[in-house]
Enzyme design. Structure first.
Site, PDB file in Angstrom:
ATOM      1  N   CYS A 136       0.782  -1.246  -0.026  1.00  0.00           N
ATOM      2  CA  CYS A 136       0.072   0.099   0.065  1.00  0.00           C
ATOM      3  C   CYS A 136       0.818   1.417   0.012  1.00  0.00           C
ATOM      4  O   CYS A 136       1.463   1.651   0.978  1.00  0.00           O
ATOM      5  CB  CYS A 136      -0.960  -0.010   1.085  1.00  0.00           C
ATOM      6  N   CYS A 139      -0.378   4.073   1.796  1.00  0.00           N
ATOM      7  CA  CYS A 139      -0.071   3.965   3.143  1.00  0.00           C
ATOM      8  C   CYS A 139       1.192   4.524   3.801  1.00  0.00           C
ATOM      9  O   CYS A 139       1.379   4.942   4.830  1.00  0.00           O
ATOM     10  CB  CYS A 139      -0.664   2.756   3.754  1.00  0.00           C
ATOM     11  N   ASP A 140       2.294   3.862   3.158  1.00  0.00           N
ATOM     12  CA  ASP A 140       3.561   3.504   3.442  1.00  0.00           C
ATOM     13  C   ASP A 140       4.377   4.402   2.814  1.00  0.00           C
ATOM     14  O   ASP A 140       5.633   4.168   3.072  1.00  0.00           O
ATOM     15  CB  ASP A 140       3.900   1.980   3.546  1.00  0.00           C
TER      16      ASP A 140
HETATM   17  P1  FAD Z   1     -11.136  -5.157   5.754  1.00  0.00           P
HETATM   18  O1  FAD Z   1     -10.171  -4.320   6.488  1.00  0.00           O
HETATM   19  O2  FAD Z   1     -10.334  -5.935   4.493  1.00  0.00           O
HETATM   20  O3  FAD Z   1     -11.624  -6.167   6.717  1.00  0.00           O
HETATM   21  C1  FAD Z   1     -12.208  -7.367   6.209  1.00  0.00           C
HETATM   22  C2  FAD Z   1     -12.878  -7.970   7.153  1.00  0.00           C
HETATM   23  O4  FAD Z   1     -13.741  -9.105   6.849  1.00  0.00           O
HETATM   24  C3  FAD Z   1     -12.075  -8.793   8.281  1.00  0.00           C
HETATM   25  O5  FAD Z   1     -12.323  -8.470   9.649  1.00  0.00           O
HETATM   26  C4  FAD Z   1     -12.121 -10.381   7.722  1.00  0.00           C
HETATM   27  O6  FAD Z   1     -12.148 -11.222   8.857  1.00  0.00           O
HETATM   28  C5  FAD Z   1     -13.790 -10.108   7.470  1.00  0.00           C
HETATM   29  N1  FAD Z   1     -14.410 -11.329   6.728  1.00  0.00           N
HETATM   30  C6  FAD Z   1     -13.708 -11.869   5.366  1.00  0.00           C
HETATM   31  N2  FAD Z   1     -14.393 -12.998   5.128  1.00  0.00           N
HETATM   32  C7  FAD Z   1     -15.260 -13.082   6.121  1.00  0.00           C
HETATM   33  C8  FAD Z   1     -16.109 -14.196   6.153  1.00  0.00           C
HETATM   34  N3  FAD Z   1     -16.437 -15.104   5.418  1.00  0.00           N
HETATM   35  N4  FAD Z   1     -16.978 -14.149   7.384  1.00  0.00           N
HETATM   36  C9  FAD Z   1     -16.866 -13.372   8.400  1.00  0.00           C
HETATM   37  N5  FAD Z   1     -15.844 -12.219   8.244  1.00  0.00           N
HETATM   38  C10 FAD Z   1     -15.209 -12.235   7.046  1.00  0.00           C
HETATM   39  N6  FAD Z   1      -5.655   2.302   4.625  1.00  0.00           N
HETATM   40  C11 FAD Z   1      -5.761   3.723   5.149  1.00  0.00           C
HETATM   41  O7  FAD Z   1      -6.461   4.462   4.934  1.00  0.00           O
HETATM   42  N7  FAD Z   1      -4.239   4.164   5.830  1.00  0.00           N
HETATM   43  C12 FAD Z   1      -3.447   3.316   5.973  1.00  0.00           C
HETATM   44  O8  FAD Z   1      -2.251   3.750   6.525  1.00  0.00           O
HETATM   45  C13 FAD Z   1      -3.436   1.866   5.488  1.00  0.00           C
HETATM   46  N8  FAD Z   1      -2.619   0.914   5.586  1.00  0.00           N
HETATM   47  C14 FAD Z   1      -2.566  -0.337   5.318  1.00  0.00           C
HETATM   48  C15 FAD Z   1      -1.525  -1.214   5.420  1.00  0.00           C
HETATM   49  C16 FAD Z   1      -1.698  -2.303   5.040  1.00  0.00           C
HETATM   50  C17 FAD Z   1      -0.416  -3.239   5.436  1.00  0.00           C
HETATM   51  C18 FAD Z   1      -2.749  -2.908   4.397  1.00  0.00           C
HETATM   52  C19 FAD Z   1      -2.916  -4.470   3.732  1.00  0.00           C
HETATM   53  C20 FAD Z   1      -3.704  -1.944   4.026  1.00  0.00           C
HETATM   54  C21 FAD Z   1      -3.771  -0.559   4.529  1.00  0.00           C
HETATM   55  N9  FAD Z   1      -4.855   0.282   4.300  1.00  0.00           N
HETATM   56  C22 FAD Z   1      -4.639   1.466   4.808  1.00  0.00           C
HETATM   57  C23 FAD Z   1      -5.969  -0.138   3.373  1.00  0.00           C
HETATM   58  C24 FAD Z   1      -7.056  -0.457   4.780  1.00  0.00           C
HETATM   59  O9  FAD Z   1      -6.564  -1.430   5.562  1.00  0.00           O
HETATM   60  C25 FAD Z   1      -8.289  -1.313   3.882  1.00  0.00           C
HETATM   61  O10 FAD Z   1      -8.730   0.019   2.887  1.00  0.00           O
HETATM   62  C26 FAD Z   1      -9.472  -1.552   4.848  1.00  0.00           C
HETATM   63  O11 FAD Z   1      -9.180  -2.055   5.775  1.00  0.00           O
HETATM   64  C27 FAD Z   1     -10.581  -1.725   4.288  1.00  0.00           C
HETATM   65  O12 FAD Z   1     -11.619  -2.039   5.112  1.00  0.00           O
HETATM   66  P2  FAD Z   1     -12.769  -2.995   5.063  1.00  0.00           P
HETATM   67  O13 FAD Z   1     -13.582  -2.795   6.158  1.00  0.00           O
HETATM   68  O14 FAD Z   1     -13.434  -2.985   3.585  1.00  0.00           O
HETATM   69  O15 FAD Z   1     -12.154  -4.613   5.028  1.00  0.00           O
END
Ligand code: FAD
Ligand code: NAP
Length: 312
Positions: A136, A139-140
């Protein structure tokens, strides 16, 4: 023992989208159940400093997610440590099957299962994840001011990340396994015109190397895909940009998807092609993929679910 739980709104996923949906659905008195999945807290639990979450100049990703969980819980969301293995959407109430044996029936469902960055699968890549290896740039990238960086991939994401990283890096090497990029022409044009970016064609990452104390990247060994020759490429950051995989397994056969599996929602909405099923966050978002945009969509999904339930 198997058990059946009914809820007005079932939220699947515990990232920023899921927890924000929990806060809003709770305040709408819908008594939501949120199932956390295999990664409680989502992708941000895999990183360290987050510097672009409004209100926090710097916050540790895992701490932020603990706070989001506590917030959703305090508002009234029931948070359950379970994984949904199957979702039946052809009749109402919708039926979600938990890995624990619990069956969840729900009048409306908010899908917030996120997306996973694809990784190369190298042991050395795993070792330095969060310590010089990232997926990302937004982010980094900031952590590599004045440093040399390697970006891996040849699609839109890799090219966009390489361009973005020139804001910080002294030099960006784009390592691609072919000599042709699959990114859009306009992006390739920008890439080629940027003096800070040097493409390295026909190469793959063989190994990431660095120091153990403190853990940090010093470079990569790259292998020529045709000759097999190994070259050393010193750098402080390695950005893997070989695609993102939306976690769409529960709905990929019943909901419309596009751009490599992202769930399609109606314009300016989180409504999917099935009434009563809403989708928020990275699961639907091939473009921004940020915590704040995911949280925003979680809010929208809860408000839309509330309105939809009131009308049906
Ligand atoms: P996610 O955070 O992907 O969460 C998905 C959830 O769904 C998880 O809890 C998982 O357990 C759950 N899930 C999946 N399948 C199932 C299932 N079958 N049953 C039940 N639960 C399930 N964004 C920023 O804004 N700033 C940053 O600094 C930043 N740094 C990042 C660093 C890294 C290393 C990464 C990988 C990403 C980063 N991001 C950052 C991006 C950010 O993390 C994502 O945009 C954000 O987390 C997406 O949120 P979400 O709620 O859509 O899903
Ligand atoms: P992508 O288009 O699937 O490209 C992935 C790239 O990574 C490809 O160049 C591929 O090489 C390379 N790759 C895959 N696996 C690899 C491996 N194991 N080792 C080395 N290289 C590997 O992914 P993306 O760039 O993330 O884009 C995903 C989707 O989102 C696309 O539809 C894209 O158009 C869209 N997107 C759009 C925008 C935009 O509109 N601005 C921005 C970002 C993404 P090969 O080329 O050799 O297969």
């Amino acid at each position: 023992m198997s058990d059946t739980r009914h809820t007005r709104v079932l939220i699947i996923g515990s990232g920023p989208a899921g927890y924000t949906a929990g806060v809003y659905a709770s305040r709408a008195m819908l008594n939501p159940i949120l199932v956390q999945g295999i990664e409680p807290g989502g992708q941000l639990t895999t990183t360290t400093e987050v510097e672009n979450w409004p209100g926090d100049t710097e916050v540790q990703g895992p701490d932020l997610m603990v706070r989001m969980e506590a917030h959703a819980k305090a508002m009234g969301t029931e948070i359950i440590g379970d994984i949904i293995t199957k979702l039946d959407t052809d009749k109402r109430p919708f039926v979600a099957h938990g890995d624990s044996g619990t069956t969840y029936t729900a009048d409306a469902v908010i899908l917030a299962t996120g997306a996973r960055a694809k990784w190369l699968g190298l042991a050395s890549e795993e070792k330095f994840k969060g310590f010089g290896v990232s997926a990302c740039a937004t982010c980094d990238g900031f952590f590599y001011r004045g440093q040399e960086i390697v970006v891996v991939g040849g699609g839109n994401t890799a090219v966009e990340e390489a361009l973005f990283l020139t804001n910080f890096a002294s030099k960006v090497t784009l390592v691609h396994r072919r000599d042709e990029l699959r990114a859009e022409k306009i992006l390739i044009d920008r890439l080629m015109k940027n003096d800070k970016i040097e493409p390295l064609w026909f190469h793959e990452i063989e190994e990431v190397y660095g120091t153990d104390t403190p853990l940090g990247v010093e470079g990569v060994k790259v292998r020529h895909t045709k000759t097999g020759e190994i070259t050393d490429l010193p750098c402080k950051g390695v950005f893997i940009a070989i695609g993102h995989a939306p976690s769409n397994e529960l709905v990929k056969d019943v909901l419309e998807t596009h751009m490599g599996g992202y769930v399609v929602t109606k314009p300016d909405s989180t409504a999917t092609s099935i009434p009563g099923i809403f989708a928020a966050g990275d699961l639907t978002d091939h473009k921004y993929r940020q915590a704040v945009t995911s949280a925003g969509m979680g809010c929208m999904a809860a408000l839309e679910a509330e309105r939809w339930l009131a009308e049906t």
